[in-house]
Design a protein around this motif. Structure first.
Motif, PDB file in Angstrom:
ATOM      1  N   ALA A  76       0.833  -1.209   0.000  1.00 53.95           N
ATOM      2  CA  ALA A  76       0.000   0.000   0.000  1.00 53.95           C
ATOM      3  C   ALA A  76       0.855   1.240   0.000  1.00 53.95           C
ATOM      4  CB  ALA A  76      -0.937  -0.027   1.213  1.00 53.95           C
ATOM      5  N   SER A  86       0.612   3.622  -3.040  1.00 56.68           N
ATOM      6  CA  SER A  86      -0.299   4.730  -2.737  1.00 56.68           C
ATOM      7  C   SER A  86       0.016   6.001  -3.500  1.00 56.68           C
ATOM      8  CB  SER A  86      -0.320   4.998  -1.233  1.00 56.68           C
ATOM      9  OG  SER A  86       0.982   5.299  -0.775  1.00 56.68           O
ATOM     10  N   ASN A  88      -1.288   5.395  -7.034  1.00 55.58           N
ATOM     11  CA  ASN A  88      -2.743   5.281  -7.029  1.00 55.58           C
ATOM     12  C   ASN A  88      -3.408   6.618  -6.764  1.00 55.58           C
ATOM     13  OD1 ASN A  88      -2.538   2.564  -7.513  1.00 55.58           O
ATOM     14  ND2 ASN A  88      -2.635   1.981  -5.357  1.00 55.58           N
ATOM     15  N   ALA A  89      -2.825   7.387  -5.837  1.00 63.48           N
ATOM     16  CA  ALA A  89      -3.402   8.708  -5.543  1.00 63.48           C
ATOM     17  C   ALA A  89      -3.346   9.586  -6.779  1.00 63.48           C
ATOM     18  CB  ALA A  89      -2.652   9.353  -4.381  1.00 63.48           C
ATOM     19  N   ASP A 136      -5.327   0.124  -1.577  1.00 65.55           N
ATOM     20  CA  ASP A 136      -5.649   1.482  -2.017  1.00 65.55           C
ATOM     21  C   ASP A 136      -6.429   1.467  -3.325  1.00 65.55           C
ATOM     22  OD1 ASP A 136      -4.467   2.532   0.155  1.00 65.55           O
ATOM     23  OD2 ASP A 136      -2.703   3.358  -0.855  1.00 65.55           O
TER      24      ASP A 136
END
Length: 361
Positions: free
Chosen positions: A43, A47, A50-51, A337
């Motif tokens: 994660a 992250s 993905n963010a 995520d």
């Protein structure tokens, strides 16, 4: 039973052999726990990406639609306010015209009965006139709260926030040019606030001197210009006026006095004592109506344009492709995520809604 379970648990976790059946199941427990133990690492590693991928899907449409919706709301408030003002001004124009007509008829007739009748009629008209003046004054006083922030004190519409115009008593262009060259240092915001300076040259015209002052004050949220009479006038957004009016200082003059440019119309200052005053009031009403008509057209056009833009505020084709790629990339990941972003984005999206949207293409 408790003493039996504890050795089995520790043995299973440590990989010790306790029998064929248990040995077969022991690796399965660490294997099931492995994704959970690695989940924070995955994660944390995924992250940022993905963010970055999820942000366009959630934030672009929200920010665009939010800005457009705000434009529509402010334009609608301006239209409603201007319509209300126009209606009150039309009624006031009729009352003023009726009062002036009645006074003229009484003077031309000259008989006692006609004079008495005209006096009673004038009394009624005067009461109605005073009531309408009070209503107009109340509506004008509520402008900042009800006009969407786009109608100024002169009832002119602007897409930008309305501004407050003011003058500085200690500054006028004639005296500045007579004493040129001279350097003025301005401060807005009290002692220790930001300062700026400008030099007035002898060969500068009034417009050039005003533009030089404007360039110096612009970073402080204050603008300068020349009005129709050639006098120096300043302006700042109405929301900024309370912080500006008592905190302007000029070198050599100290703290200066900022006076608001009178609003027009100003019914609270009207008099109904004589026909000359009534004629002056009528002129102001007619002039205000002309400005309001222009403002109504401008505000209606702005509302129509903003409404059309909201209706057509679909994501542009290049962004649709990018969003699809981001969505596919996020869907290919199985980390926490990505799954959270997908499930959050799909909440409330039913098959019927998807089919209906595809049918619009």
């Amino acid at each position: 039973m408790e003493t039996t379970l504890r050795p089995n648990t520790s043995a299973g976790l440590s990989g010790a052999t306790i029998g064929p059946a248990v040995a077969t199941k022991a690796p399965a427990r660490p294997a099931a726990a492995q994704p959970a133990s690695n989940a924070p690492d995955n994660a944390s590693a995924a992250s940022p990406a993905n963010a970055a991928q999820a942000a366009p899907l959630r934030s672009k449409a929200t920010s665009v639609d939010g800005g457009l919706q705000d434009q529509v709301a402010r334009a609608q408030q301006a239209v409603d306010y201007l319509n209300r003002i126009a209606s009150q001004l039309e009624s006031l124009k009729g009352e003023l015209t009726a009062k002036l007509t009645g006074a003229r008829s009484a003077m031309q007739t000259g008989s006692a009965s006609a004079a008495a009748s005209a006096s009673a009629s004038a009394s009624n008209v005067r009461q109605q006139l005073e009531t309408q003046v009070r209503q107009l004054t109340a509506t004008l006083n509520a402008r900042k709260q009800t006009a969407g922030g786009s109608v100024d004190a002169n009832l002119s519409y602007t897409p930008e926030p309305a501004v407050q115009k003011f003058r500085i008593r200690e500054l006028d262009l004639d005296s500045l040019q007579q004493n040129a060259p001279q350097t003025l240092a301005f401060s807005v915001g009290g002692v220790g606030g930001p300062q700026t300076s400008v030099t007035i040259q002898p060969d500068q015209s009034s417009d050039e001197a005003a533009r030089a002052i404007d360039r110096a004050l612009a970073p402080m949220g204050v603008r300068a210009g020349v009005d129709e009479r050639g006098a120096l006038v300043f302006s700042t957004p109405e929301s900024n006026w309370p912080a500006v009016k008592d905190s302007i200082a000029v070198s050599g003059r100290g703290k200066v006095t900022a006076d608001e440019v009178p609003a027009s119309p100003a019914p609270q200052q009207w008099s109904t004592a004589n026909t000359d005053a009534l004629r002056q009031n009528l002129r102001e009403v007619v002039q205000a109506l002309e400005r309001v008509r222009q403002s109504q057209a401008a505000a209606s056009n702005a509302l129509a344009a903003a409404t059309v833009e909201v209706a057509s505020s679909e994501t542009p084709p290049p962004q649709v492709e990018l969003a699809a790629q981001d969505f596919a990339s996020a869907a290919s990941n199985t980390d926490y995520d990505s799954l959270l972003a997908l499930t959050s984005a799909l909440v409330g999206v039913s098959r019927e809604r998807v089919v209906a949207l595809l049918g619009l293409r």
